[in-house]
Design a protein around this motif. Structure first.
Motif, PDB file in Angstrom:
ATOM      1  N   ASP A 171       0.859  -1.179   0.000  1.00 35.19           N
ATOM      2  CA  ASP A 171       0.000   0.000   0.000  1.00 35.19           C
ATOM      3  C   ASP A 171       0.900   1.236   0.000  1.00 35.19           C
ATOM      4  O   ASP A 171       1.547   1.538   0.997  1.00 35.19           O
TER       5      ASP A 171
ATOM      6  N   ASP B 126       0.112   4.348  -0.134  1.00 37.73           N
ATOM      7  CA  ASP B 126      -0.492   5.579   0.379  1.00 37.73           C
ATOM      8  C   ASP B 126       0.491   6.231   1.338  1.00 37.73           C
ATOM      9  O   ASP B 126       0.923   5.635   2.326  1.00 37.73           O
ATOM     10  N   GLU B 127       0.884   7.490   1.016  1.00 38.45           N
ATOM     11  CA  GLU B 127       1.904   8.152   1.828  1.00 38.45           C
ATOM     12  C   GLU B 127       1.399   8.658   3.166  1.00 38.45           C
ATOM     13  O   GLU B 127       2.172   9.174   3.983  1.00 38.45           O
ATOM     14  N   ASN B 128       0.104   8.548   3.438  1.00 37.30           N
ATOM     15  CA  ASN B 128      -0.453   9.035   4.698  1.00 37.30           C
ATOM     16  C   ASN B 128      -0.246   8.000   5.814  1.00 37.30           C
ATOM     17  O   ASN B 128      -1.194   7.425   6.344  1.00 37.30           O
ATOM     18  N   LYS B 129       1.017   7.762   6.136  1.00 31.20           N
ATOM     19  CA  LYS B 129       1.350   6.838   7.219  1.00 31.20           C
ATOM     20  C   LYS B 129       1.540   7.631   8.510  1.00 31.20           C
ATOM     21  O   LYS B 129       1.877   8.812   8.486  1.00 31.20           O
TER      22      LYS B 129
ATOM     23  N   ARG C 194       7.138   6.546  -5.786  1.00 34.92           N
ATOM     24  CA  ARG C 194       6.119   6.246  -4.772  1.00 34.92           C
ATOM     25  C   ARG C 194       6.770   5.999  -3.414  1.00 34.92           C
ATOM     26  O   ARG C 194       6.240   6.386  -2.373  1.00 34.92           O
TER      27      ARG C 194
ATOM     28  N   LYS D 101       7.764   9.376  -1.773  1.00 34.16           N
ATOM     29  CA  LYS D 101       6.660  10.097  -1.137  1.00 34.16           C
ATOM     30  C   LYS D 101       6.452   9.604   0.292  1.00 34.16           C
ATOM     31  O   LYS D 101       6.206  10.401   1.205  1.00 34.16           O
ATOM     32  N   ILE D 102       6.563   8.288   0.496  1.00 31.82           N
ATOM     33  CA  ILE D 102       6.427   7.738   1.841  1.00 31.82           C
ATOM     34  C   ILE D 102       7.637   8.143   2.689  1.00 31.82           C
ATOM     35  O   ILE D 102       7.504   8.480   3.874  1.00 31.82           O
TER      36      ILE D 102
ATOM     37  N   THR E 224       7.253  11.592   4.042  1.00 31.53           N
ATOM     38  CA  THR E 224       6.329  11.581   5.176  1.00 31.53           C
ATOM     39  C   THR E 224       7.051  11.189   6.458  1.00 31.53           C
ATOM     40  O   THR E 224       6.850  11.797   7.524  1.00 31.53           O
TER      41      THR E 224
END
Length: 568
Positions: free
Chosen positions: A190, A192-195, A304, A307-308, A311
């Motif tokens: 997954d 998604d960078e919103n960790k 990708r 980006k994580i 974060t």
């Protein structure tokens, strides 16, 4: 929480011999500066040579205290280790220390004694002994000329056999299955960078899949792509990855060697040598002359991941009371390692100037221990027709690429640039004849282990499974992971390219013979267009798929016949 400025402090104060000895001998300094920039107290029994926990970060010299070395022998030994600590990689320094210990622990042997013990030493210890006496000769101690003449003339050879099933190249079945499994693992991620912070610091049980796991997957994927040693991958910073058409503005990389715009959205990568003859070379000071172009898919994967990564840095700064936007963090990470130690996410950062001072072009702090990347590569899974315990290493990946490149007719200079090995090493692969290479791949079909590898997937299709459809819209099989299947890059396409894939579940009662006929017709048509003498790789892969389909048909027939016998 540990401050970022405390990480490089050397707290070891245990001496293995008295300081008065150093003071009385002007050739032995009290302190030296290691190649990494760390200050080392020579009298300490442990020398810290690296900021991170890579091989050789701590050089243990406590064994000198219990040795039977005479004063002059001890002095000469220290001079060798001082030379290596200042001029060579920490891993090389540690290797020489470990290798020379059994040779000199009871005192320097005579040339005759060295000759007698020589056959009992391993290749690595022979090399270390050769380096040890060669360094003494280089430092001006001519009495060791005879030692070095003997050691250098009797090193033997540990050249890897590229056809070995244990240490040599991976055959096509092994390589294909390893890459397929790796791609499937990455497809499950997954991005998604919103960790949250726990994802990076691994606190609590919020995530079964943490940043360290993602980092290992990306690191492994990059090792496969660039065919370099794990240490070279661990050295990479974000400044080493730029879009094609851009410039590194590096004096050691000719502008004409950089990758110009090739019409696709891709990245180019700057790699660094770990073995060089540059005096006083610093960490990341000797780049390879040719940057490497990364594929579009790998470029997207790194984007990708980045980006994580941003974060994680943003949350770590916030945890230290520094609140920055992602755009600002993007400018800060330029000199941060792409594969960063998890310790970073628990560090206390006092101010941005401290942060920027720690992460410079030549800094090694918080670069991941290359052993973790080595272990991640070793953890790659695949099937083999030659061994029940397939072992994958970066060396084997390079052997595979070198052998395949030789099959395709690449010369030694091209192979050297592709893999980073020297041209003399690359020539070893060109000398292997084509038929010898094919013997490995042609002997697998009757192998029981490979047959067993296909028995598990053969089954009746569950209603909830994804479905593989044939050319006439008939059901051929199912898939274990639908998302992985959708991202498949198999050039032969479905369903022919599915056979043998660990994600493919062939149906027990499907018309696999019809698929076999299609594959054989395709092979026949292609054979009419290619000269088989050159060993076209597309034909080889199609030939293997035909054999895999035949195996599935045999297994299905065997299972069906057993069922009929039970019901009779």
């Amino acid at each position: 929480m540990k401050s970022i400025s405390e990480s490089g402090e050397n707290k070891n104060k245990t001496s293995f011999f008295v300081e008065d000895y150093i003071a009385s001998d002007s050739s032995i300094p009290e302190y030296i500066t290691a190649k990494s920039g760390l200050k080392v107290r020579v009298a300490d029994s442990e020398w810290r040579l690296l900021h991170n926990k890579g091989k050789g970060n701590i050089l243990n010299l406590s064994w000198l205290r219990g040795s039977n070395l005479k004063d002059r022998e001890l002095q000469l030994t220290l001079l060798v280790f001082i030379y290596y600590a200042i001029n060579k990689a920490a891993s090389t320094t540690a290797t020489v220390s470990i290798g020379i210990r059994p040779v000199i622990n009871s005192g320097f042997p005579s040339v005759l004694d060295l000759t007698i013990m020589w056959s009992g030493l391993s290749i690595s210890k022979k090399k270390a002994t050769n380096q040890f006496f060669g360094t003494l000769l280089k430092l001006g101690y001519r009495e060791f000329k005879e030692y070095h003449q003997f050691t250098s003339a009797n090193l033997g050879s540990d050249n890897a056999d590229p056809l070995s099933p244990f240490t040599g190249r991976l055959n096509d079945i092994e390589f294909d299955s390893v890459i397929q499994n790796l791609n499937q693992e990455i497809a499950k991620v997954d991005f998604d960078e919103n960790k949250d912070y726990n994802f990076f610091a691994k606190r609590g049980n919020s995530y079964s899949f943490a940043f360290s796991t993602l980092r290992s997957l990306i690191g492994t994927r990059l090792v496969v792509a660039v065919l370099r040693r794990p240490l070279q991958v661990a050295m990479i910073k974000w400044s080493d990855i730029i879009p094609v058409g851009g410039t590194f503005d590096d004096d050691l990389i000719p502008v004409e060697n950089e990758v110009f715009n090739i019409g696709t959205v891709s990245l180019q990568l700057r790699l660094y040598r770990i073995k060089n003859n540059v005096k006083d070379a610093r960490y990341r000071s000797t780049p390879e002359k040719y940057p490497m172009t990364l594929s579009e898919n790998l470029s997207l994967l790194l984007y990708r991941y980045k980006k994580i990564f941003i974060t994680g840095v943003q949350l770590t700064l916030l945890n230290s009371g520094i609140n920055l936007t992602k755009d600002k963090v993007l400018t800060l990470i330029k000199n941060m390692p792409i594969f960063i130690s998890s310790e970073f996410f628990s560090v206390k950062i006092n101010c941005l100037s401290e942060f920027e001072g720690i992460f410079t072009h030549n800094s090694s702090l918080y670069h991941l221990n290359e052993a973790l990347i080595t272990n991640a590569v070793a953890g790659m899974k695949g099937i083999s027709d030659r061994t029940n315990n397939l072992c994958v290493t970066s060396n084997r990946l390079r052997h595979t690429a070198l052998t395949r490149g030789a099959e395709e007719g690449l010369d030694s200079a091209q192979l050297s640039r592709l893999t980073g090995v020297t041209e003399p090493a690359a020539r070893h692969y060109i000398d292997i004849d084509y038929l010898s290479r094919r013997l490995i791949d042609d002997n697998y079909i009757a192998n029981d282990f490979l047959r067993n590898a296909f028995t598990v997937p053969v089954r009746n299709l569950d209603k909830d499974s994804g479905v593989i459809i044939g050319h006439d819209f008939e059901e051929i099989g199912g898939v274990k992971n639908i998302s992985s299947c959708n991202l498949c890059l198999a050039k032969m396409g479905k369903p022919i390219g599915c056979y043998g894939c660990p994600n493919f579940l062939p149906l027990l009662d499907a018309d696999h013979r019809f698929i076999l006929e299609q594959a054989e017709e395709k092979l026949k048509a292609n054979m009419a267009q290619f000269d088989l003498i050159i060993g076209n790789r597309s034909l080889e892969k199609l030939e293997r798929q035909v054999k895999k389909i035949k195996i599935v048909i045999s297994l299905c027939d065997e299972i069906i016949n057993k069922k009929e016998e039970l019901n009779a």
